[in-house]
Design a protein around this motif. Structure first.
Motif, PDB file in Angstrom:
ATOM      1  N   ARG A  31      -9.908   9.038   8.992  1.00 45.81           N
ATOM      2  CA  ARG A  31      -8.706   9.152   9.825  1.00 45.81           C
ATOM      3  C   ARG A  31      -8.040   7.785  10.018  1.00 45.81           C
ATOM      4  O   ARG A  31      -6.810   7.665   9.996  1.00 45.81           O
ATOM      5  CB  ARG A  31      -9.051   9.772  11.172  1.00 45.81           C
ATOM      6  CG  ARG A  31      -7.831  10.281  11.936  1.00 45.81           C
ATOM      7  CD  ARG A  31      -8.205  10.731  13.342  1.00 45.81           C
ATOM      8  NE  ARG A  31      -9.224  11.763  13.359  1.00 45.81           N
ATOM      9  CZ  ARG A  31      -8.996  13.065  13.180  1.00 45.81           C
ATOM     10  NH1 ARG A  31      -7.759  13.473  12.967  1.00 45.81           N
ATOM     11  NH2 ARG A  31      -9.992  13.932  13.229  1.00 45.81           N
ATOM     12  N   ALA A  32      -8.850   6.754  10.205  1.00 48.45           N
ATOM     13  CA  ALA A  32      -8.317   5.419  10.435  1.00 48.45           C
ATOM     14  C   ALA A  32      -7.796   4.757   9.167  1.00 48.45           C
ATOM     15  O   ALA A  32      -7.102   3.733   9.240  1.00 48.45           O
ATOM     16  CB  ALA A  32      -9.403   4.540  11.055  1.00 48.45           C
ATOM     17  N   GLY A  33      -8.129   5.319   8.005  1.00 43.88           N
ATOM     18  CA  GLY A  33      -7.710   4.709   6.751  1.00 43.88           C
ATOM     19  C   GLY A  33      -8.690   3.706   6.204  1.00 43.88           C
ATOM     20  O   GLY A  33      -8.402   3.019   5.221  1.00 43.88           O
ATOM     21  N   VAL A  39       5.767   8.977   6.692  1.00 45.15           N
ATOM     22  CA  VAL A  39       4.995   8.281   5.663  1.00 45.15           C
ATOM     23  C   VAL A  39       5.764   8.273   4.347  1.00 45.15           C
ATOM     24  O   VAL A  39       5.856   7.248   3.661  1.00 45.15           O
ATOM     25  CB  VAL A  39       3.616   8.941   5.483  1.00 45.15           C
ATOM     26  CG1 VAL A  39       2.869   8.310   4.311  1.00 45.15           C
ATOM     27  CG2 VAL A  39       2.794   8.819   6.759  1.00 45.15           C
ATOM     28  N   SER A  40       6.337   9.413   3.976  1.00 44.41           N
ATOM     29  CA  SER A  40       7.113   9.499   2.747  1.00 44.41           C
ATOM     30  C   SER A  40       8.279   8.515   2.771  1.00 44.41           C
ATOM     31  O   SER A  40       8.535   7.803   1.791  1.00 44.41           O
ATOM     32  CB  SER A  40       7.635  10.923   2.562  1.00 44.41           C
ATOM     33  OG  SER A  40       8.360  11.049   1.357  1.00 44.41           O
ATOM     34  N   PRO A  93       0.002   4.578   9.362  1.00 46.45           N
ATOM     35  CA  PRO A  93      -1.009   4.501  10.419  1.00 46.45           C
ATOM     36  C   PRO A  93      -1.395   5.888  10.900  1.00 46.45           C
ATOM     37  O   PRO A  93      -0.627   6.846  10.764  1.00 46.45           O
ATOM     38  CB  PRO A  93      -0.311   3.709  11.523  1.00 46.45           C
ATOM     39  CG  PRO A  93       1.153   3.886  11.261  1.00 46.45           C
ATOM     40  CD  PRO A  93       1.284   4.004   9.776  1.00 46.45           C
ATOM     41  N   ALA A  94      -2.598   6.006  11.417  1.00 45.21           N
ATOM     42  CA  ALA A  94      -3.075   7.308  11.907  1.00 45.21           C
ATOM     43  C   ALA A  94      -2.080   7.889  12.899  1.00 45.21           C
ATOM     44  O   ALA A  94      -1.574   7.191  13.780  1.00 45.21           O
ATOM     45  CB  ALA A  94      -4.443   7.142  12.562  1.00 45.21           C
ATOM     46  N   VAL A 102      -5.430   0.145  -1.121  1.00 51.44           N
ATOM     47  CA  VAL A 102      -4.975   1.379  -0.469  1.00 51.44           C
ATOM     48  C   VAL A 102      -5.239   1.315   1.029  1.00 51.44           C
ATOM     49  O   VAL A 102      -4.410   1.774   1.832  1.00 51.44           O
ATOM     50  CB  VAL A 102      -5.655   2.601  -1.114  1.00 51.44           C
ATOM     51  CG1 VAL A 102      -5.384   3.865  -0.306  1.00 51.44           C
ATOM     52  CG2 VAL A 102      -5.151   2.780  -2.539  1.00 51.44           C
ATOM     53  N   ARG A 103      -6.345   0.722   1.442  1.00 49.32           N
ATOM     54  CA  ARG A 103      -6.594   0.543   2.884  1.00 49.32           C
ATOM     55  C   ARG A 103      -5.489  -0.293   3.522  1.00 49.32           C
ATOM     56  O   ARG A 103      -5.004   0.009   4.624  1.00 49.32           O
ATOM     57  CB  ARG A 103      -7.961  -0.110   3.117  1.00 49.32           C
ATOM     58  CG  ARG A 103      -9.146   0.819   2.901  1.00 49.32           C
ATOM     59  CD  ARG A 103     -10.415   0.251   3.529  1.00 49.32           C
ATOM     60  NE  ARG A 103     -10.822  -1.001   2.915  1.00 49.32           N
ATOM     61  CZ  ARG A 103     -11.639  -1.086   1.858  1.00 49.32           C
ATOM     62  NH1 ARG A 103     -12.122   0.010   1.310  1.00 49.32           N
ATOM     63  NH2 ARG A 103     -11.981  -2.253   1.364  1.00 49.32           N
ATOM     64  N   ARG A 104      -5.078  -1.347   2.829  1.00 47.37           N
ATOM     65  CA  ARG A 104      -4.003  -2.195   3.354  1.00 47.37           C
ATOM     66  C   ARG A 104      -2.694  -1.414   3.472  1.00 47.37           C
ATOM     67  O   ARG A 104      -1.989  -1.492   4.492  1.00 47.37           O
ATOM     68  CB  ARG A 104      -3.799  -3.407   2.434  1.00 47.37           C
ATOM     69  CG  ARG A 104      -2.715  -4.378   2.922  1.00 47.37           C
ATOM     70  CD  ARG A 104      -2.476  -5.483   1.909  1.00 47.37           C
ATOM     71  NE  ARG A 104      -1.807  -4.990   0.712  1.00 47.37           N
ATOM     72  CZ  ARG A 104      -0.496  -4.763   0.629  1.00 47.37           C
ATOM     73  NH1 ARG A 104       0.290  -4.956   1.678  1.00 47.37           N
ATOM     74  NH2 ARG A 104       0.036  -4.349  -0.505  1.00 47.37           N
TER      75      ARG A 104
END
Length: 327
Positions: free
Chosen positions: A77-79, A32-33, A24-25, A15-17
């Protein structure tokens, strides 16, 4: 900053990837969708939902916290710290407005007691609705804090907090369910981002079932008009859902806190649940491979967001004035 392991193996790294690639923030919910939609089946539904919830549901609310510069807030926030939106814990009325966690001031910070539901197995933290002395607030809770216990049939889905202390900087000021307020604005933006993705995955699941039925190996089932009709009904309803989702907030009553978002979300929750059930039935009753939709992880992924279909129905009823209002 390490992520705890949930359900034996963590999805957090994946999920981070995906957050870095697709969300991206600073990316808007609609963008995003669209990015998740464009990725198609390469991103499975559970991971797609995790990305949407983090990017479209959690991030917009982080600015409400006292410590916007806090390292944990920055990581979310950064993921780097996948986070769930835990605003959907059911009570007796299936209402969003009743928190499942109580908050009080302690010697070293804010002490939380209760439990909350979260719909993201990759989550290493959750943004939780809590009840403080002056009304509801938000609290950002890491799942590796002492006293946090994640529970559920697969080791996730619910979290119990028994006297857990969190930094006061990770608490927001009082929040409300005012239609113009940030809570409903974020929830509705997340809903409009989520529905097209969920509908597309469900439509692909139905197409997969059609292909399976067309396989001569299933013999007599190929000619079954009953089974074809069942899939056609789902196809039509999913197409109508996708059309409504494309209008988004432009629908009548589609603004924040309006009926349209809750109605479309309720329809989505119902149809994706039906799709998962049909896939499971085809697999268990007819011996037809159901594809990803027959996988328990897929079924969980369509029942977890927004608290599931009953919570979505409850929120629609609240917005229609059928439940006692809490502002």
């Amino acid at each position: 900053m390490s992520a705890p392991t949930l359900a034996g193996t963590s999805r957090s790294a994946e999920v981070r990837r995906l957050l870095a690639e697709l969300a991206p923030a600073g990316a808007a919910a609609a963008a995003v969708s669209s990015a998740v939609l464009a990725a198609g089946p390469d991103v499975g539904l559970p991971d797609a939902v995790a990305v949407l919830e983090h990017a479209c549901g959690v991030r917009p609310l982080l600015d409400l916290l006292h410590g916007v510069a806090h390292p944990t807030v920055g990581a979310v926030r950064a993921g780097d710290l996948p986070c769930a939106l835990a605003l959907f814990t059911p009570d007796a009325t299936l209402s969003l407005t009743v928190p499942g966690v109580r908050a009080r001031h302690g010697a070293d910070g804010i002490v939380l007691t209760g439990r909350y539901r979260y719909g993201n197995p990759a989550a290493s933290a959750a943004l939780v609705l809590v009840e403080a002395a002056d009304g509801p607030r938000l609290s950002l809770v890491r799942h590796d804090l002492p006293g946090v216990r994640t529970t559920g049939t697969d080791g996730w889905g619910w979290a119990e907090v028994a006297g857990v202390t969190v930094d006061e900087m990770l608490l927001s000021g009082p929040v409300s369910w005012d239609p113009a307020g940030p809570l409903l604005t974020a929830i509705d933006a997340y809903a409009w981002a989520y529905v097209p993705v969920a509908a597309a995955h469900a439509a692909e699941a139905v197409a997969r079932l059609r292909r399976e039925l067309a396989d001569q190996a299933v013999e007599v089932l190929v000619a079954s008009q009953y089974l074809a009709h069942e899939l056609t009904r789902l196809d039509i309803e999913l197409a109508l859902l996708a059309s409504a989702a494309r209008f988004g907030p432009g629908l009548r009553g589609g603004g924040p806190g309006g009926i349209a978002a809750a109605a479309v979300l309720t329809a989505c929750a119902t149809l994706t649940h039906r799709t998962a059930q049909v896939a499971a039935d085809f697999a268990t009753e007819l011996g037809v491979p159901g594809g990803p939709a027959a996988d328990p992880a897929w079924r969980t992924a369509v029942q977890a967001p927004f608290g599931g279909r009953r919570m979505a129905e409850g929120e629609l009823a609240r917005r229609m004035g059928l439940l006692a209002e809490r502002i």
